[in-house]
Design an enzyme around this catalytic site. Structure first.
Site, mmCIF file in Angstrom:
data_model
loop_
_atom_site.group_PDB
_atom_site.id
_atom_site.type_symbol
_atom_site.label_atom_id
_atom_site.label_comp_id
_atom_site.label_asym_id
_atom_site.label_seq_id
_atom_site.Cartn_x
_atom_site.Cartn_y
_atom_site.Cartn_z
ATOM 1 N N TYR A 166 7.198 4.776 10.194
ATOM 2 C CA TYR A 166 7.598 3.376 10.306
ATOM 3 C C TYR A 166 8.129 2.757 9.006
ATOM 4 O O TYR A 166 8.425 1.569 8.971
ATOM 5 C CB TYR A 166 6.455 2.520 10.857
ATOM 6 C CG TYR A 166 5.140 2.622 10.095
ATOM 7 C CD1 TYR A 166 4.897 1.855 8.963
ATOM 8 C CD2 TYR A 166 4.129 3.478 10.532
ATOM 9 C CE1 TYR A 166 3.700 1.940 8.274
ATOM 10 C CE2 TYR A 166 2.913 3.564 9.852
ATOM 11 C CZ TYR A 166 2.712 2.801 8.725
ATOM 12 O OH TYR A 166 1.509 2.883 8.050
ATOM 13 N N HIS B 290 -2.175 3.532 6.404
ATOM 14 C CA HIS B 290 -3.182 2.521 6.731
ATOM 15 C C HIS B 290 -4.579 3.131 6.633
ATOM 16 O O HIS B 290 -5.469 2.595 5.989
ATOM 17 C CB HIS B 290 -2.935 1.994 8.144
ATOM 18 C CG HIS B 290 -4.009 1.079 8.646
ATOM 19 N ND1 HIS B 290 -4.177 -0.200 8.162
ATOM 20 C CD2 HIS B 290 -4.975 1.270 9.576
ATOM 21 C CE1 HIS B 290 -5.208 -0.761 8.774
ATOM 22 N NE2 HIS B 290 -5.713 0.099 9.631
ATOM 23 N N ARG C 29 0.864 -1.184 0.000
ATOM 24 C CA ARG C 29 0.000 0.000 0.000
ATOM 25 C C ARG C 29 0.900 1.233 0.000
ATOM 26 O O ARG C 29 1.732 1.414 0.895
ATOM 27 C CB ARG C 29 -0.967 -0.003 1.184
ATOM 28 C CG ARG C 29 -0.357 -0.069 2.573
ATOM 29 C CD ARG C 29 -1.437 0.166 3.632
ATOM 30 N NE ARG C 29 -0.977 -0.169 4.968
ATOM 31 C CZ ARG C 29 -0.288 0.654 5.770
ATOM 32 N NH1 ARG C 29 0.036 1.852 5.338
ATOM 33 N NH2 ARG C 29 0.096 0.269 6.967
#
Length: 365
Positions: free
Chosen positions: A278, A269, A265
């Site tokens: 991250y 999120h 992706r």
């Protein structure tokens, strides 16, 4: 003879059970024509158009969220092949059980686009599906759709119906209890079901290698006696081939199939998440070079099926479709507070009746 106490050999052996299915590479060249799907030139073009639709949709809905027009959004950019090529392999009679990230394949399965937008806004109309649409509203509870798919697939088997249910889950969701329970039930009763684990690298911010020690996610199928396939999720033809095979396998009564798509992706999120905390730019760049639109575009151009004119026309049509859907959303009456009570209860408890009288006609802000 394998030493039963040789843990390393056992783990290594499991990892080799599932070769990654690939059909076209990053340059659009066929690398394995033995598993090339049964697909016409017109269908190839249509699949490309759907993936372009998915990419523009993702960009547009992301912007609409940032503008406050639509509610929270789970981006799907980067997963077009995993989502849209898998749905492309289905028949209209097949059932689709999407998660909150899988709105694009739900639209392609028959949900009007304006209803998808209303779903993001939390409007009840987004959950009222047209007659004949074989799907359930997007599931927000992680893993719940896996249990639902097992039950639905079992019903197709018992009724001797020639159709399947397909559902999705993310790599993080494959660690959920419902995932194991649903998969185990489906395997035990030979449910006519296809489970797609979209391994996009992260369960929110948790890397896949942290949230499970398993070398692959597809190997989790073996514990439930379920057939598994690992596929390059950035290769639309490989995804299509895998799901076509899985559908045939399941409808023949041989049992369910779990497919792990190796994808990525590009965005966060959800829109409340910051992926730069991250993951780094190098990782994103490496995956963008594998992009499904790039390799599919090159593949079709080499076959003489695609050019800049077709792409521009497709993009213009998608933007017009989105514009028209948004206009329908604007014309949809807003919900009142007492509407929520009506939509929840057919027989209302007394205290809700009193609340409803107090809120009668009041607009929901």
């Amino acid at each position: 003879m394998l030493n039963p106490f040789d843990a390393e050999a056992q783990f290594e052996g499991i990892g080799k059970l599932y070769p990654v299915l690939r059909i076209i590479d990053e340059e659009g060249e066929i690398i394995d024509d033995t598993l090339y799907p049964d697909i016409s030139d017109d269908e190839l073009v249509e699949l490309m158009k759907r993936m372009i639709w998915g990419r523009i949709y993702d960009t547009r809905v992301t912007n609409l969220n940032r503008q406050g027009v639509l509610g929270n959004y789970a981006p799907s950019g980067g997963q077009e092949a995993s989502q849209l090529a898998s749905q492309f392999a289905l028949e209209p009679e097949d059932y689709l059980l999407p998660t909150y990230r899988d709105i694009p394949p739900l639209v392609m399965h028959g949900l009007p686009l304006h209803k998808a937008f209303l779903w993001y806004k939390g409007h009840v109309e987004g959950n009222l599906f047209p007659e004949g649409l074989n799907a359930m509203p997007p599931q927000v509870i992680i893993g719940a759709q896996i249990v639902q798919a097992a039950g639905l697939g079992l019903s197709f088997k018992l009724r001797k119906e020639n159709r399947v249910v397909l559902t999705y889950i993310g790599d993080g969701g494959s660690s959920q209890g419902d995932f194991y329970e649903g998969l185990n039930m489906a395997g035990s009763f030979d449910a006519k079901a296809i489970f797609i684990v979209q391994n996009n690298g992260f369960g929110i911010s948790t890397p896949r290698e942290v949230q499970t020690r398993a070398a692959t996610l597809v190997q989790k199928a073996a514990a439930a006696g379920v057939f598994g396939i690992q596929v390059d999720g950035m290769d639309p033809l490989a995804v299509l081939s895998a799901v076509k095979f899985a559908r045939k396998y399941a409808t023949e009564g041989r049992g369910p199939v779990l497919i792990e798509t190796l994808t990525y992706r590009y965005g966060p999120h959800t829109m409340s998440d910051d992926p730069t905390r991250y993951r780094d730019d190098e990782e994103l760049t490496a995956w963008e070079k594998k992009d499904q639109l790039i390799r599919m575009r090159k593949f079709l151009q080499k076959k003489g099926l695609w050019d800049d004119r077709i792409e521009s026309q497709t993009e213009e049509q998608v933007r017009l479709e989105i514009k028209e859907a948004l206009e329908k959303v604007r014309k949809t009456p807003g919900q009142t507070v007492d509407d929520f009570i009506d939509n929840m209860y057919s027989v209302k408890p007394g205290f809700y009746k009193r609340q409803q009288e107090g809120y009668a006609g009041r607009k929901h802000s």
